[in-house]
Write a protein that holds these residues in place. Structure first.
Motif, PDB file in Angstrom:
ATOM      1  N   ASP A  10     -12.733   4.200 -24.722  1.00 40.84           N
ATOM      2  CA  ASP A  10     -11.713   3.407 -24.033  1.00 40.84           C
ATOM      3  C   ASP A  10     -10.807   4.303 -23.196  1.00 40.84           C
ATOM      4  N   LEU A  11     -10.802   5.603 -23.534  1.00 41.85           N
ATOM      5  CA  LEU A  11      -9.859   6.524 -22.904  1.00 41.85           C
ATOM      6  C   LEU A  11     -10.408   7.940 -22.985  1.00 41.85           C
ATOM      7  N   ILE A  12     -10.137   8.724 -21.961  1.00 42.84           N
ATOM      8  CA  ILE A  12     -10.452  10.149 -21.961  1.00 42.84           C
ATOM      9  C   ILE A  12      -9.139  10.930 -21.983  1.00 42.84           C
ATOM     10  N   VAL A  13      -9.023  11.871 -22.907  1.00 44.32           N
ATOM     11  CA  VAL A  13      -7.864  12.760 -22.968  1.00 44.32           C
ATOM     12  C   VAL A  13      -8.387  14.176 -22.743  1.00 44.32           C
ATOM     13  N   ALA A  14      -7.970  14.795 -21.648  1.00 43.78           N
ATOM     14  CA  ALA A  14      -8.599  16.051 -21.236  1.00 43.78           C
ATOM     15  C   ALA A  14      -7.574  17.149 -20.980  1.00 43.78           C
ATOM     16  N   HIS A  15      -7.839  18.315 -21.541  1.00 40.83           N
ATOM     17  CA  HIS A  15      -7.045  19.509 -21.265  1.00 40.83           C
ATOM     18  C   HIS A  15      -7.467  20.073 -19.916  1.00 40.83           C
ATOM     19  N   SER A  16      -6.517  20.236 -19.021  1.00 38.98           N
ATOM     20  CA  SER A  16      -6.818  20.787 -17.705  1.00 38.98           C
ATOM     21  C   SER A  16      -6.601  22.289 -17.735  1.00 38.98           C
ATOM     22  N   GLY A  17      -7.693  23.017 -17.820  1.00 36.94           N
ATOM     23  CA  GLY A  17      -7.603  24.476 -17.905  1.00 36.94           C
ATOM     24  C   GLY A  17      -8.958  25.077 -17.637  1.00 36.94           C
ATOM     25  N   PHE A  18      -9.683  25.396 -18.712  1.00 35.47           N
ATOM     26  CA  PHE A  18     -11.008  25.978 -18.558  1.00 35.47           C
ATOM     27  C   PHE A  18     -12.049  24.953 -18.125  1.00 35.47           C
ATOM     28  N   VAL A  19     -11.792  23.682 -18.454  1.00 37.00           N
ATOM     29  CA  VAL A  19     -12.720  22.609 -18.107  1.00 37.00           C
ATOM     30  C   VAL A  19     -11.902  21.431 -17.590  1.00 37.00           C
ATOM     31  N   SER A  20     -12.551  20.533 -16.852  1.00 39.28           N
ATOM     32  CA  SER A  20     -11.845  19.419 -16.226  1.00 39.28           C
ATOM     33  C   SER A  20     -12.587  18.112 -16.476  1.00 39.28           C
ATOM     34  N   ALA A  21     -11.841  17.015 -16.474  1.00 37.97           N
ATOM     35  CA  ALA A  21     -12.427  15.674 -16.596  1.00 37.97           C
ATOM     36  C   ALA A  21     -12.819  15.107 -15.235  1.00 37.97           C
ATOM     37  N   LEU A  22     -12.680  15.899 -14.179  1.00 37.25           N
ATOM     38  CA  LEU A  22     -12.908  15.415 -12.818  1.00 37.25           C
ATOM     39  C   LEU A  22     -14.272  14.740 -12.674  1.00 37.25           C
ATOM     40  N   PHE A  23     -15.331  15.366 -13.186  1.00 37.87           N
ATOM     41  CA  PHE A  23     -16.683  14.830 -13.023  1.00 37.87           C
ATOM     42  C   PHE A  23     -16.981  13.700 -14.007  1.00 37.87           C
ATOM     43  N   LEU A  24     -16.165  13.570 -15.060  1.00 38.67           N
ATOM     44  CA  LEU A  24     -16.355  12.447 -15.983  1.00 38.67           C
ATOM     45  C   LEU A  24     -16.063  11.118 -15.295  1.00 38.67           C
ATOM     46  N   LYS A  25     -15.274  11.190 -14.218  1.00 28.44           N
ATOM     47  CA  LYS A  25     -14.975   9.981 -13.442  1.00 28.44           C
ATOM     48  C   LYS A  25     -16.254   9.398 -12.835  1.00 28.44           C
ATOM     49  N   GLU A  26     -17.245  10.258 -12.587  1.00 29.50           N
ATOM     50  CA  GLU A  26     -18.514   9.792 -12.040  1.00 29.50           C
ATOM     51  C   GLU A  26     -19.404   9.192 -13.124  1.00 29.50           C
ATOM     52  N   VAL A  27     -19.272   9.717 -14.334  1.00 33.25           N
ATOM     53  CA  VAL A  27     -20.095   9.247 -15.453  1.00 33.25           C
ATOM     54  C   VAL A  27     -19.511   7.977 -16.063  1.00 33.25           C
ATOM     55  N   LEU A  28     -18.204   7.958 -16.231  1.00 36.76           N
ATOM     56  CA  LEU A  28     -17.504   6.825 -16.844  1.00 36.76           C
ATOM     57  C   LEU A  28     -16.375   6.374 -15.907  1.00 36.76           C
ATOM     58  N   PRO A  29     -16.732   5.792 -14.764  1.00 39.22           N
ATOM     59  CA  PRO A  29     -15.724   5.479 -13.746  1.00 39.22           C
ATOM     60  C   PRO A  29     -14.671   4.467 -14.188  1.00 39.22           C
ATOM     61  N   GLU A  30     -15.015   3.634 -15.161  1.00 36.64           N
ATOM     62  CA  GLU A  30     -14.076   2.602 -15.602  1.00 36.64           C
ATOM     63  C   GLU A  30     -13.119   3.080 -16.683  1.00 36.64           C
ATOM     64  N   VAL A  31     -13.315   4.311 -17.177  1.00 42.08           N
ATOM     65  CA  VAL A  31     -12.495   4.810 -18.284  1.00 42.08           C
ATOM     66  C   VAL A  31     -11.316   5.618 -17.743  1.00 42.08           C
ATOM     67  N   PRO A  32     -10.079   5.234 -18.087  1.00 38.52           N
ATOM     68  CA  PRO A  32      -8.907   5.981 -17.586  1.00 38.52           C
ATOM     69  C   PRO A  32      -8.782   7.353 -18.245  1.00 38.52           C
ATOM     70  N   VAL A  33      -8.123   8.266 -17.524  1.00 40.42           N
ATOM     71  CA  VAL A  33      -7.968   9.647 -17.991  1.00 40.42           C
ATOM     72  C   VAL A  33      -6.493   9.979 -18.184  1.00 40.42           C
ATOM     73  N   VAL A  34      -6.183  10.534 -19.356  1.00 39.87           N
ATOM     74  CA  VAL A  34      -4.871  11.117 -19.631  1.00 39.87           C
ATOM     75  C   VAL A  34      -5.056  12.623 -19.636  1.00 39.87           C
ATOM     76  N   GLY A  35      -4.321  13.317 -18.780  1.00 42.12           N
ATOM     77  CA  GLY A  35      -4.449  14.767 -18.687  1.00 42.12           C
ATOM     78  C   GLY A  35      -3.414  15.491 -19.522  1.00 42.12           C
ATOM     79  N   TYR A  36      -3.835  16.597 -20.126  1.00 43.85           N
ATOM     80  CA  TYR A  36      -2.923  17.484 -20.836  1.00 43.85           C
ATOM     81  C   TYR A  36      -2.756  18.708 -19.960  1.00 43.85           C
ATOM     82  N   PHE A  37      -1.526  18.932 -19.470  1.00 42.72           N
ATOM     83  CA  PHE A  37      -1.286  20.011 -18.509  1.00 42.72           C
ATOM     84  C   PHE A  37      -0.413  21.079 -19.150  1.00 42.72           C
ATOM     85  N   GLU A  38      -1.051  22.222 -19.384  1.00 41.25           N
ATOM     86  CA  GLU A  38      -0.389  23.276 -20.152  1.00 41.25           C
ATOM     87  C   GLU A  38       0.455  24.196 -19.284  1.00 41.25           C
TER      88      GLU A  38
END
Length: 416
Positions: free
Chosen positions: A95-123
């Motif tokens: 239902d939701l993606i929670v992603a740490h923005s650092g070594f890896v990104s959720a950017l490409f997950l938007k293509e795989v799961l376009p309907e799932v919203p992303v909450v970013g963790y920005f360190e």
């Protein structure tokens, strides 16, 4: 609610949070990472493996972004395989993606799961001036190329800030480093300290009449203990300042023993540029006249042993340049340690000078020594500050309250 967490490491910032969401709220959690697979405390861990990364031919300033692209692509492929194979139904997807923005990104997950919203963790968002990069002006300056690379390191962070639905940072300071146009998207929510786990062991702290053994160090009944904890040993965490202070304190008091927890490596920063192939710790030792006879480097220890270290501490010292805050400082506060810390951001958000700890100018060695000696000579005052430190964590930074804030954010984003 089914939450997909994305981080290059495990457990990192999300492991304990995911386990508690499963245990306390009945949520489903999938944790995509580079290291651990299988069931971990009810959390389904799935790994990804980058097919390549930056090479010697990659431009120095582009290496971080190159590695992020390879990791993010691998993560997206792993998620695609997970939710597209075996005829997986829509309700199996997160239902939701929670992603740490650092070594890896959720950017490409938007293509795989376009309907799932992303909450970013920005360190951390990097800045050239008035930042961690130029704070240690007492040391050899960083190169011009390193300054250029610093600007490029924000590239993926900016993409994640643009594409996420919402996000959060662990401290106000870290949130304030983010460009102003993105700050309305972000909340300040700390990672959370498990106060049921991180608490002082009374059997150790109250047994001053007997000899104690902690982290391989024998402590006599009459001895005072000063502690310092850092993942590595580098200038960004003031490790050189600490050694100078510890040396002077030991010379002024013969009943002091110092326990240093952490590995002899540089975890943050570019100290290797001037240490001539040595570790930063060895470089500091070689360039200063230090008596290390009562300063014990115990290396990395388990979390359980670290509690024992905090439980015998009469003064816990912590330095940081303006940067990401170490969990160790808050763990020490949760264990009722009297904390003496550098008067820098984001330490100032947690430590109130004279109330739940002491704040000292990062570079003022003489004042640091005075504060340590005063703390060691005033047990009632030490106990008061330690008790207040514990209360600060319980009221503002405990895992339960932080988890409630996170879950509220997650639910709000999910329902948009």
């Amino acid at each position: 609610m089914h939450i997909l967490f994305l981080h290059s490491n495990y457990p990192a910032q999300f492991g304990e949070i995911a386990a508690n969401l499963v245990a306390q709220h009945g949520d489903r959690c999938t944790f995509v990472n580079e290291r651990v697979s299988g069931d971990q405390q009810g959390v389904k861990c799935v790994t990804y493996r980058p097919a390549s990364g930056a090479t010697k031919q990659t431009h120095f300033c582009a290496a971080t972004f190159e590695n992020q692209i390879w990791r993010s692509h691998a993560a997206a492929e792993s998620v695609a395989q997970l939710f597209r194979s075996n005829g997986a139904l829509a309700h199996d997807r997160p239902d939701l993606i929670v992603a740490h923005s650092g070594f890896v990104s959720a950017l490409f997950l938007k293509e795989v799961l376009p309907e799932v919203p992303v909450v970013g963790y920005f360190e951390y968002f990097y800045h050239r001036y008035n930042s961690d990069f130029d704070f240690r002006s007492d040391l050899p300056p960083q190169s011009e190329l390193s300054a250029m690379r610093l600007q490029a390191r924000n590239a993926m962070l900016l993409l994640d800030l643009h594409h996420c639905e919402a996000g959060y940072c662990p401290t106000d300071f870290q949130r304030e480093q983010i460009p102003a146009e993105y700050q309305p998207k972000l909340q300040t929510i700390f990672d959370g300290i498990n106060t049921d786990f991180w608490k002082r062991d009374a059997s150790l702290s109250e047994s001053h009449a007997t000899q104690r053994m902690v982290a391989g160090v024998t402590i006599q009944p009459y001895e005072k203990v000063v502690t310092y904890v850092s993942r590595g040993f580098e200038s960004m965490r003031g490790s050189d300042q600490f050694l100078k202070v510890a040396d002077q304190v030991c010379k002024k008091r013969s009943d002091v023993r110092v326990i240093v927890v952490g590995e002899d490596r540089i975890a943050y920063g570019g100290d290797a540029r001037f240490t001539d192939g040595k570790t930063f710790r060895q470089w500091v030792i070689d360039n200063n006249d230090l008596d290390l006879s009562r300063i014990h480097f115990v290396g990395r220890v388990s979390r359980e042993e670290l509690i024992r270290v905090f439980s015998v501490s009469d003064a816990h010292l912590y330095w940081t340049v303006p940067f990401v805050l170490s969990w160790s400082m808050l763990n020490a506060m949760s264990c009722s340690c009297p904390v003496i810390a550098s008067n820098t951001a984001p330490v100032q958000e947690m430590v109130r000078n004279g109330q739940n700890g002491l704040l000292v100018d990062f570079f003022d060695i003489e004042r640091w020594v005075e504060c340590v000696l005063q703390t060691l000579e005033s047990p009632p005052e030490t106990q008061r500050m330690g008790s207040n430190a514990r209360q600060t964590i319980e009221q503002n930074y405990c895992l339960t309250s932080c988890l409630d804030k996170m879950r509220s954010l997650y639910q709000n984003v999910r329902m948009r």
